[in-house]
Design an enzyme around this catalytic site. Structure first.
Site, short mmCIF file in Angstrom:
data_model
loop_
_atom_site.label_atom_id
_atom_site.label_comp_id
_atom_site.label_asym_id
_atom_site.label_seq_id
_atom_site.Cartn_x
_atom_site.Cartn_y
_atom_site.Cartn_z
CE1 TYR A 112 81.60 -59.27 11.29
CE2 TYR A 112 82.68 -60.82 12.70
CZ TYR A 112 81.74 -60.57 11.65
OH TYR A 112 81.34 -61.45 10.71
CG PHE B 17 56.95 -70.13 22.83
CD1 PHE B 17 55.92 -69.63 23.23
CD2 PHE B 17 57.91 -69.71 21.91
CE1 PHE B 17 55.94 -68.29 22.71
CE2 PHE B 17 57.64 -68.48 21.39
CZ PHE B 17 56.62 -67.93 21.62
CG ASP B 18 54.47 -70.57 19.05
OD1 ASP B 18 55.55 -69.96 19.68
OD2 ASP B 18 53.60 -69.47 18.59
CG ASP C 171 61.74 -71.45 26.44
OD1 ASP C 171 62.55 -70.63 26.15
OD2 ASP C 171 61.05 -71.82 25.75
CB ALA D 141 60.97 -66.16 27.63
CE LYS E 264 58.54 -63.48 24.64
NZ LYS E 264 58.92 -64.94 23.95
CG HIS F 137 49.66 -69.23 15.51
ND1 HIS F 137 50.55 -70.48 15.31
CD2 HIS F 137 50.47 -68.29 15.90
CE1 HIS F 137 51.79 -70.09 16.22
NE2 HIS F 137 51.91 -68.87 16.39
C1 LIG Z 1 58.98 -65.79 23.10
C2 LIG Z 1 59.49 -67.15 23.64
C3 LIG Z 1 60.15 -67.90 22.73
C4 LIG Z 1 60.75 -67.43 21.41
O1 LIG Z 1 61.49 -66.44 21.55
P1 LIG Z 1 61.40 -65.10 20.48
O2 LIG Z 1 62.22 -64.13 21.10
O3 LIG Z 1 59.84 -64.78 20.11
O4 LIG Z 1 62.10 -65.43 19.45
C5 LIG Z 1 60.42 -69.20 23.11
N1 LIG Z 1 60.08 -69.61 24.50
C6 LIG Z 1 59.31 -69.05 25.18
C7 LIG Z 1 58.66 -69.33 26.66
C8 LIG Z 1 58.79 -67.63 24.57
O5 LIG Z 1 57.89 -66.94 25.69
#
Ligand SMILES: *Cc1c(COP(=O)(O)O)cnc(C)c1O
Length: 445
Positions: free
Chosen positions: A60, A112-113, A202, A204, A245, A437
């Site tokens: 844990y 990102f969304d 950010d 990813a 990613k 979406h």
């Molecule tokens: C996918 C993504 C996110 C969100 O991540 P999740 O793992 O889908 O929650 C944030 N910013 C970018 C640039 C992304 O490609």
């Protein structure tokens, strides 16, 4: 892993798509022949990652897997404090719960969304400061994901005291997986810091971004991906990561920072939302696989193979004259739906319509990155039609062969050839107030 894929008939697909309200998120995966909805969490793990799953404990608190993972993040990014989360948006939720307040303004190169969702749901404003090159899909420039320093400076000047941080997204997902140059990263960080505004990366697809820096920015051509990645984070205040990613795992994410105060602040939100700070929504075994994935996916050969496959698909589309965001991005091809279905007015969502047509044609599931995803302005409630209207063909890592790329290109060509007969789009029957979406219900006009 290998899994069977099942061909279907056009009749079946018509029925399934109707049942899905013309929203491909509502389809079952087994109704899909080639799934290009996303490259997120859909990659195939390597032999080394599967072996890593067998190692380490599931404590844990203070599991060995956490310390192994933490050491990899510290080494790759030069960030001292690491908080695991179950995915990228969870990292946003934890960090933004601490940092974002009502009335704040958060500039970024095309948020990102979910990032935008987490800002807007806290009654703060996300302001796009992407360079204008990104708006013209046919313009070939090497770093279309760049920040416009003029736009950024304007936002920072006009909103003094209201900007808790700036979000720098690498690669710039929303405008087509387009990279940000090292020069632009450094200039952005410098500009923000001159206003005492921190920068949150950010991250990813940081590794793909590093690949493009290596292959397109002359002075980095002899540096390794790991060296470039490390340099990208110099001076950056924190990173948010969706490990689904460029971590090549099926689930995972994290926050990393050198700011002790932010770390202490974010920790308080990690515990109730994600779990104790040494696992944050992850299994110990998954942290092990992620540590391995991060090391592997920052090797040049791995990235070269992947990005080459995306470029191969682009070369097939070139043969058929199908317009897409040029040059090809890192993880996907973004087809310019507005240019293809030019008879369909914006109000009838051309890219969403093209997504439906491609599915009906060959059972290929792509994703709309356009007017539907752009959602409504949170204040005026008007549709946001000022961006691009794209169909994204996202390529999962280490999953499909080049032969699949041929099928995808041929299917798209078939739709392209009959584009003039597609004159009506879709209309919204029901939509959610935020991030519509995913769940929107549509009808064909
Ligand atoms: C996918 C993504 C996110 C969100 O991540 P999740 O793992 O889908 O929650 C944030 N910013 C970018 C640039 C992304 O490609």
């Amino acid at each position: 892993m290998v899994e069977p894929i099942k061909p279907s008939t056009r009749e079946e697909r018509e029925k399934w798509l109707k049942e899905a309200h013309y929203n491909v998120f509502q389809l079952k995966a087994e109704q899909v022949y080639i799934d290009l909805l996303t490259d997120s969490g859909t990659g195939a793990m390597s032999d080394r990652q599967w072996s890593a799953l067998m190692l380490g404990d599931e404590s844990y608190a203070g599991a060995t897997s956490f310390y192994k993972f933490e050491a990899v993040v510290q080494k790759l990014f030069g960030m001292q404090y690491v908080i695991p989360t179950h995915q990228g948006r969870a990292a946003e939720n934890v960090l933004f719960s601490y940092l974002v307040k009502e009335g704040d303004v958060v500039p970024g190169n095309a948020h990102f969304d979910t990032t935008k969702g987490h800002i807007e749901s806290r009654k703060a404003k996300a302001v796009d400061v992407t360079c204008d090159d990104a708006k013209d899909t046919q313009k070939e420039v090497p770093f279309k994901g760049n920040v416009s320093l003029e736009k950024l400076e304007k936002v920072l000047t006009e909103n003094k005291g209201k900007v808790p941080f700036m979000v720098l997204t690498v690669t710039n997902n929303t405008v087509g997986g387009q990279p940000v140059s090292m020069e632009n990263i450094k200039a952005t960080v410098q500009l923000c810091h001159s206003f005492n505004v921190p920068v949150v990366m950010d991250s990813a697809r940081f590794a793909e971004n590093a690949y493009f820096i290596k292959t397109r920015e002359e002075e980095y051509k002899d540096k390794s991906i790991k060296e470039i990645a490390k340099e990208m984070y110099e001076g950056v205040d924190a990173m948010l990561m969706s490990a689904k990613k460029d971590g090549v795992v099926n689930m995972g994410g994290f926050i990393a920072t050198n700011n002790k105060e932010w770390y202490e602040g974010a920790k308080l939100f990690c515990i109730p939302f994600e779990g104790y700070v040494t696992y944050g929504g992850m299994n110990g075994r998954d942290l092990n696989a992620l540590a391995e994935g991060l090391m592997e996916n920052t090797e040049y050969e791995m990235l070269h193979t992947r990005i080459h496959q995306v470029q191969y698909l682009a070369s097939l589309l070139d043969e058929y004259d199908i317009p897409y965001q040029r040059p090809a991005g890192g993880h996907a091809i973004f087809v310019d739906a507005d240019k293809i279905l030019s008879k369909i007015p914006k109000e009838e969502f051309p890219a969403q319509t093209l997504t439906c047509e491609l599915y009906l044609e060959a059972g290929i599931r792509a994703c709309e990155i356009g007017y539907m995803l752009a959602d409504r302005d949170p204040v005026t409630r008007e549709n946001r039609f000022n961006g691009l209207d794209l169909l994204r063909l996202a390529i999962p890592r280490r999953v499909y062969t080049d032969n699949h790329m041929k099928v995808i290109a041929a299917a798209l060509k078939n739709v392209y050839d009959r584009r003039d007969s597609i004159t009506r789009g879709v209309a919204i029957e029901w939509e959610a107030p935020l991030m519509r979406h995913f769940t929107v219900r549509l009808k064909r006009l």
